[in-house]
Design an enzyme around this catalytic site. Structure first.
Site, PDB file in Angstrom:
ATOM      1  N   GLU A   1     -34.599 -57.767 -14.459  1.00  0.00           N
ATOM      2  CA  GLU A   1     -35.726 -56.841 -14.365  1.00  0.00           C
ATOM      3  C   GLU A   1     -37.089 -57.508 -14.573  1.00  0.00           C
ATOM      4  O   GLU A   1     -37.862 -57.121 -15.445  1.00  0.00           O
ATOM      5  CB  GLU A   1     -35.534 -55.680 -15.344  1.00  0.00           C
ATOM      6  CG  GLU A   1     -34.265 -54.897 -15.050  1.00  0.00           C
ATOM      7  CD  GLU A   1     -33.976 -53.793 -16.057  1.00  0.00           C
ATOM      8  OE1 GLU A   1     -34.758 -53.639 -17.025  1.00  0.00           O
ATOM      9  OE2 GLU A   1     -32.970 -53.096 -15.892  1.00  0.00           O
TER      10      GLU A   1
ATOM     11  N   ASN B   1     -31.809 -59.838 -11.015  1.00  0.00           N
ATOM     12  CA  ASN B   1     -31.261 -58.475 -11.013  1.00  0.00           C
ATOM     13  C   ASN B   1     -32.374 -57.500 -11.365  1.00  0.00           C
ATOM     14  O   ASN B   1     -33.152 -57.739 -12.289  1.00  0.00           O
ATOM     15  CB  ASN B   1     -30.142 -58.399 -12.064  1.00  0.00           C
ATOM     16  CG  ASN B   1     -29.331 -57.126 -11.999  1.00  0.00           C
ATOM     17  OD1 ASN B   1     -28.774 -56.807 -10.958  1.00  0.00           O
ATOM     18  ND2 ASN B   1     -29.230 -56.418 -13.125  1.00  0.00           N
TER      19      ASN B   1
ATOM     20  N   HIS C   1     -29.259 -47.575  -9.921  1.00  0.00           N
ATOM     21  CA  HIS C   1     -29.225 -46.393 -10.787  1.00  0.00           C
ATOM     22  C   HIS C   1     -29.932 -45.271 -10.032  1.00  0.00           C
ATOM     23  O   HIS C   1     -31.152 -45.141 -10.090  1.00  0.00           O
ATOM     24  CB  HIS C   1     -29.928 -46.666 -12.117  1.00  0.00           C
ATOM     25  CG  HIS C   1     -29.223 -47.661 -12.975  1.00  0.00           C
ATOM     26  ND1 HIS C   1     -27.977 -47.430 -13.514  1.00  0.00           N
ATOM     27  CD2 HIS C   1     -29.588 -48.898 -13.393  1.00  0.00           C
ATOM     28  CE1 HIS C   1     -27.602 -48.475 -14.225  1.00  0.00           C
ATOM     29  NE2 HIS C   1     -28.552 -49.383 -14.166  1.00  0.00           N
TER      30      HIS C   1
ATOM     31  N   GLU D   1     -24.983 -52.108 -10.801  1.00  0.00           N
ATOM     32  CA  GLU D   1     -24.941 -51.148 -11.916  1.00  0.00           C
ATOM     33  C   GLU D   1     -24.943 -49.713 -11.399  1.00  0.00           C
ATOM     34  O   GLU D   1     -25.629 -48.836 -11.927  1.00  0.00           O
ATOM     35  CB  GLU D   1     -26.134 -51.367 -12.858  1.00  0.00           C
ATOM     36  CG  GLU D   1     -26.233 -52.789 -13.383  1.00  0.00           C
ATOM     37  CD  GLU D   1     -27.422 -53.019 -14.305  1.00  0.00           C
ATOM     38  OE1 GLU D   1     -27.985 -52.020 -14.801  1.00  0.00           O
ATOM     39  OE2 GLU D   1     -27.787 -54.188 -14.521  1.00  0.00           O
TER      40      GLU D   1
ATOM     41  N   ASP E   1     -24.727 -45.964 -10.535  1.00  0.00           N
ATOM     42  CA  ASP E   1     -24.412 -44.604 -10.969  1.00  0.00           C
ATOM     43  C   ASP E   1     -25.369 -43.655 -10.259  1.00  0.00           C
ATOM     44  O   ASP E   1     -26.316 -44.088  -9.592  1.00  0.00           O
ATOM     45  CB  ASP E   1     -24.428 -44.421 -12.497  1.00  0.00           C
ATOM     46  CG  ASP E   1     -25.652 -44.993 -13.184  1.00  0.00           C
ATOM     47  OD1 ASP E   1     -26.748 -44.977 -12.583  1.00  0.00           O
ATOM     48  OD2 ASP E   1     -25.540 -45.449 -14.335  1.00  0.00           O
TER      49      ASP E   1
END
Length: 483
Positions: free
Chosen positions: A159, A200, A236, A264, A266
């Site tokens: 990030e 990432n 996300h 990651e 979701d």
């Protein structure tokens, strides 16, 4: 927005988890051919999840994780605040537990992460600027050397970008400028030369200012000969907001010669999740998987957590949740079935499938007693005959219909019951969620409203045994095949 992706600890009692895990084994073994990991491997990709050391105590969770996923990302155990809480004081025990578990299940591991502005111990931020580079290099070297040869990849810098595509002005940027990222990658490569090295970030899935910033950085690093191997797209998502440009965006990074991965995944929903929400989530998951499959250098997809019970979402976004493919009881949701289908598998359910519903444990069929057309009649199991009162159709809207003497009725949870022992009856079709059913790849049939499983009372194998709703447990009296 900035956030902390700390996976939630499972709240299920350990004794119940152990018992449920043992009962799930039969179903998961029987469906190994259609597991996420098996289907992804057939496409030369992986399907992963994230685990914390606390998750390893929940046998229900790990049973699903071991059967379904072939890549593991430690949720917190390799982050700086865990691995080096004090300057020069290292703690690799929690991370080692994750690696040991992964190896025992023939899984690979994505290391997460070496450099991140969050979950950073205070001593790092308190260092004089002229000591930050040395501390960063020492941390990377020590941790990457500890896991040398054991990991598939590292998220080396996590990030690094603001939403406008500029680099975050964190302790590393403030001390070293833009060059800290190249230095971190070179240091990690020197310590673990065979690991794939990634940058990432989140909100870079579509083409926008932030992903443009990442793209420009990647181009620059590669032009400098920096050992960068891949870009991680955290993914996300908010329900219904998977970017339409995701495939094209991943492809442009791939065209630079980089691997790309969904790291990651979701898809959070405002609670309570409706049937329509769950169907949209299924479409979102399928879209992400299809985008990855369409890009040859997309190496795999990882979900952040195993199920809704261990998801980070409710603790970070109050009033939101239900963000994964598995519910609070680690039963598959429509998103799981959609993912299986997107990977080229068959869920055993879906639109307009017709036939007898075979009760696996009893070797009998779901049956409307005496071919009744009276609403409220509780269904049973009976020797299979092929008669109309044993022929059900799973419609595109999720209903299970039966037609007798020209009358079509729906399988129904009596009085919209959501408790164990609720009668399963036939009733006039009304489109409500207590008449909608998910046919899952693990052989269960779950009520959309209740989340409970279609169950033969007392695991009976006798003609006339009644059918009810019950907490899903993986036993054969909750296993069904249609057709």
């Amino acid at each position: 927005m900035p956030y902390r992706r700390i996976l939630a600890r499972s709240r299920r009692p350990v004794a119940l988890a152990v018992a449920t895990a043992a009962m799930l084994t039969v179903a998961q073994t029987a469906t190994a051919a259609t597991t996420l990991r098996g289907l992804a491997e057939a496409q030369n990709r992986y399907f992963g999840t994230a685990l914390t050391d606390g998750n390893l105590n929940n046998s229900t969770l790990t049973n699903v994780a071991g059967a379904q996923f072939d890549m593991v990302t430690p949720g917190n155990e390799m982050k700086w605040d865990t691995t080096e809480p004090s300057n020069g004081g290292y703690n690799f025990g929690p991370g080692d537990q994750i690696v040991t578990w992964a190896k025992s299940h023939n899984d690979r591991v994505r290391g997460h992460n070496l450099v991140w502005h969050s979950q950073l111990p205070g001593w790092v931020s308190s260092l004089p600027s002229n000591q930050v580079q040395g501390a960063m290099e020492a941390h990377i070297t020590t941790e990457a050397t500890h896991y040398k040869g054991q990991l598939y990849a590292w998220d080396v810098v996590n990030e690094p970008f603001n939403e406008d595509g500029s680099l975050r002005q964190d302790v590393f940027f403030n001390a070293m400028g833009t060059g800290y990222i190249a230095d971190a990658l070179r240091t990690a490569h020197a310590a673990d030369p065979n690991a794939k090295l990634y940058l990432n970030d989140y909100n870079i899935e579509g083409q926008n200012a932030k992903s443009n910033g990442m793209y420009n950085l990647a181009q620059s690093l590669l032009a400098q000969g920096v050992p960068l191997n891949g870009i991680g797209f955290e993914s996300h998502f908010i329900l219904g907001q998977v970017p339409s440009s995701m495939q094209a965006n991943m492809q442009r990074f791939a065209d630079l010669g980089l691997d790309v991965a969904v790291t990651e995944l979701d898809d959070r929903i405002t609670l309570p999740a409706s049937s329509a929400n769950l169907q949209q989530q299924a479409a979102d998951y399928a879209a992400v998987v299809k985008d990855c499959l369409a890009v040859s250098r997309c190496v795999g997809v990882s979900q952040w957590g195993v199920g809704d019970a261990d998801s980070w979402i409710p603790g970070t976004f109050p009033g939101q949740g239900a963000a994964t493919m598995y519910d609070q009881n680690y039963q598959p949701k429509p998103a799981y079935n959609a993912t299986v289908t997107a990977l080229g598998g068959s869920t055993g359910g879906g639109g307009s499938t017709t036939g007898e519903l075979h009760a696996v444990g009893a070797g009998k069929c779901l049956d409307v007693p005496n071919s009744s057309t009276t609403g409220g009649t509780q269904v049973q199991i009976y020797s299979c005959s092929g008669a109309a009162n044993q022929v059900f159709t799973h419609t595109s809207s999720g209903q299970l219909t039966v037609t007798e003497a020209g009358t079509t009725l729906c399988l129904d949870a009596n009085a919209k019951g959501t408790t164990n022992g609720t009668k399963v009856i036939i009733w006039s079709c009304n489109g409500q969620t207590n008449q909608q059913w998910n046919l899952n790849a693990n052989g269960t049939i779950t009520g959309v409203q209740s989340g409970l499983c279609l169950d033969v009372n007392g695991a009976s194998t006798a003609n006339g045994a009644l059918v009810q709703l019950w907490t899903c447990n993986g036993q054969s009296n909750q296993q069904w095949t249609l057709g």
